[in-house]
Motif scaffolding. Sequence first.
Motif, PDB file in Angstrom:
ATOM      1  N   THR A 295       1.074  -1.347  -0.315  1.00 20.32           N
ATOM      2  CA  THR A 295      -0.062  -0.232  -0.098  1.00 20.32           C
ATOM      3  C   THR A 295       0.858   1.139   0.294  1.00 20.32           C
ATOM      4  O   THR A 295       2.098   0.955   0.319  1.00 20.32           O
ATOM      5  N   ASP A 296       0.246   1.852  -0.056  1.00 10.80           N
ATOM      6  CA  ASP A 296       1.230   3.548  -0.423  1.00 10.80           C
ATOM      7  C   ASP A 296       1.751   3.741   0.975  1.00 10.80           C
ATOM      8  O   ASP A 296       2.883   4.437   1.212  1.00 10.80           O
ATOM      9  N   PHE A 297       0.625   3.617   2.466  1.00 12.05           N
ATOM     10  CA  PHE A 297       1.183   3.885   3.614  1.00 12.05           C
ATOM     11  C   PHE A 297       2.124   3.146   3.601  1.00 12.05           C
ATOM     12  O   PHE A 297       3.271   3.421   4.064  1.00 12.05           O
ATOM     13  N   GLY A 298       2.419   1.061   3.517  1.00 11.66           N
ATOM     14  CA  GLY A 298       3.715   0.422   3.566  1.00 11.66           C
ATOM     15  C   GLY A 298       4.890   1.316   2.663  1.00 11.66           C
ATOM     16  O   GLY A 298       5.645   0.612   3.249  1.00 11.66           O
ATOM     17  N   LYS A 299       4.884   1.143   1.530  1.00 10.28           N
ATOM     18  CA  LYS A 299       5.589   2.214   0.600  1.00 10.28           C
ATOM     19  C   LYS A 299       6.325   3.494   1.938  1.00 10.28           C
ATOM     20  O   LYS A 299       7.977   2.901   1.491  1.00 10.28           O
ATOM     21  N   GLU A 300       5.816   4.075   2.388  1.00 11.15           N
ATOM     22  CA  GLU A 300       6.353   5.078   3.519  1.00 11.15           C
ATOM     23  C   GLU A 300       7.056   4.778   4.582  1.00 11.15           C
ATOM     24  O   GLU A 300       8.082   4.706   4.780  1.00 11.15           O
ATOM     25  N   ILE A 301       6.703   3.783   4.905  1.00 12.91           N
ATOM     26  CA  ILE A 301       6.759   2.711   6.367  1.00 12.91           C
ATOM     27  C   ILE A 301       8.075   2.297   5.245  1.00 12.91           C
ATOM     28  O   ILE A 301       8.882   1.937   6.640  1.00 12.91           O
ATOM     29  N   ALA A 302       8.238   1.414   4.418  1.00 13.60           N
ATOM     30  CA  ALA A 302       9.706   0.986   3.694  1.00 13.60           C
ATOM     31  C   ALA A 302      10.732   1.919   3.606  1.00 13.60           C
ATOM     32  O   ALA A 302      12.231   1.393   4.154  1.00 13.60           O
ATOM     33  N   GLN A 303      10.243   3.041   3.145  1.00 15.54           N
ATOM     34  CA  GLN A 303      11.353   4.335   3.515  1.00 15.54           C
ATOM     35  C   GLN A 303      11.735   4.670   4.532  1.00 15.54           C
ATOM     36  O   GLN A 303      13.277   4.639   4.432  1.00 15.54           O
ATOM     37  N   ALA A 304      11.137   4.138   4.968  1.00 14.27           N
ATOM     38  CA  ALA A 304      11.762   4.370   7.175  1.00 14.27           C
ATOM     39  C   ALA A 304      12.910   3.352   6.999  1.00 14.27           C
ATOM     40  O   ALA A 304      13.246   3.824   7.394  1.00 14.27           O
ATOM     41  N   ALA A 305      11.728   2.294   7.363  1.00 18.04           N
ATOM     42  CA  ALA A 305      12.956   1.380   7.312  1.00 18.04           C
ATOM     43  C   ALA A 305      14.107   1.316   6.531  1.00 18.04           C
ATOM     44  O   ALA A 305      15.648   1.095   7.421  1.00 18.04           O
ATOM     45  N   GLU A 306      14.318   1.643   5.911  1.00 15.70           N
ATOM     46  CA  GLU A 306      15.529   1.689   4.451  1.00 15.70           C
ATOM     47  C   GLU A 306      16.271   2.841   5.692  1.00 15.70           C
ATOM     48  O   GLU A 306      18.035   2.063   5.651  1.00 15.70           O
TER      49      GLU A 306
END
Length: 308
Positions: free
Chosen positions: A60-71
């Motif tokens: 999801t779009d929210f998941g993509k933002e969390i993935a960027q933060a995780a990276e």
Amino acid sequence: MNYTLHQLQIFLKITELQSITKASEELHLTQPAVSIQLKNFQDQFPIPLTEVVGRRLFITDFGKEIAQAAERILNQVQEINYRTMAYQGKLSGRLKISVVSTGKYVMPYFMSDFMAEHTGVDLIMDVTNKTKVVRSLELNEVDFALVSVLPDKLKVDGVELMPNKLFYLSNYDRELPKSPSKKHLFERTPLIYREPGSATRNAMEGFIEKNNFKVNKTMELTSNEAVKQAVIAGLGCSIMPLIGNKNALRNKDLKIIPVKGLPIITNWNLIWLQSKNLSPAAVAFLEYLRERKESIIKEKFDWISDFG
């Protein structure tokens, strides 16, 4: 929130591959273990991170933002580890190298001892075609690129490693005249090509164009390994790098057909942008190469002289 670094690593890998199965394979974990960690991670957020549509996993779009933060978090953690090693007097950091597909038979031999000696250095090596390799170098996404043909439009420095020889190869059982004509080899025999953007394809097309050969029947495949297997199976012949075909030649699955003007000889070069500010790990690797490359070539690639 009580998520762990392990969960961040797993979620980031899932978003990269968009597959729990593929993520579990790359992380060397079982699929149920990855699924459980994804669920535990998801339970800490009120908004879905992923969704399944028609058996396909989507982020999801929210998941993509969390993935960027995780990276970003994981990169910071890695930086802490590197700094700790540096204070201990150990070489540390990350080496990113983009390698043309045939180079996967070359580059690991020039890396193995260096990586064994410097356990604090992490290696990321992407294997793709020449067009993408040059693009990643141009965008400063990598430290080094391994190519057999130097890019025209980039200002680069480099270290020449070893010759790259391309021969006309056939499967061993293909019946050909004792002295086959070029017309027979290039017009009557099906030729197998690499995909557009490949340096091997460019070299093959350049040789054919230079000699004004007409090619009537062709096949296009997307890797050197696929071309090799197709030639062994008897689907056609190809101009291929000697590297990567040692065992097939020695086992008499393939044979070299002498052709005037072949082999095409280029050189493997490890290159980097002249404007690149090389990291301590990258500088150390270059020093290692300059000191050791001749002994590595002699030890690992002496067999090339057996085939001309």
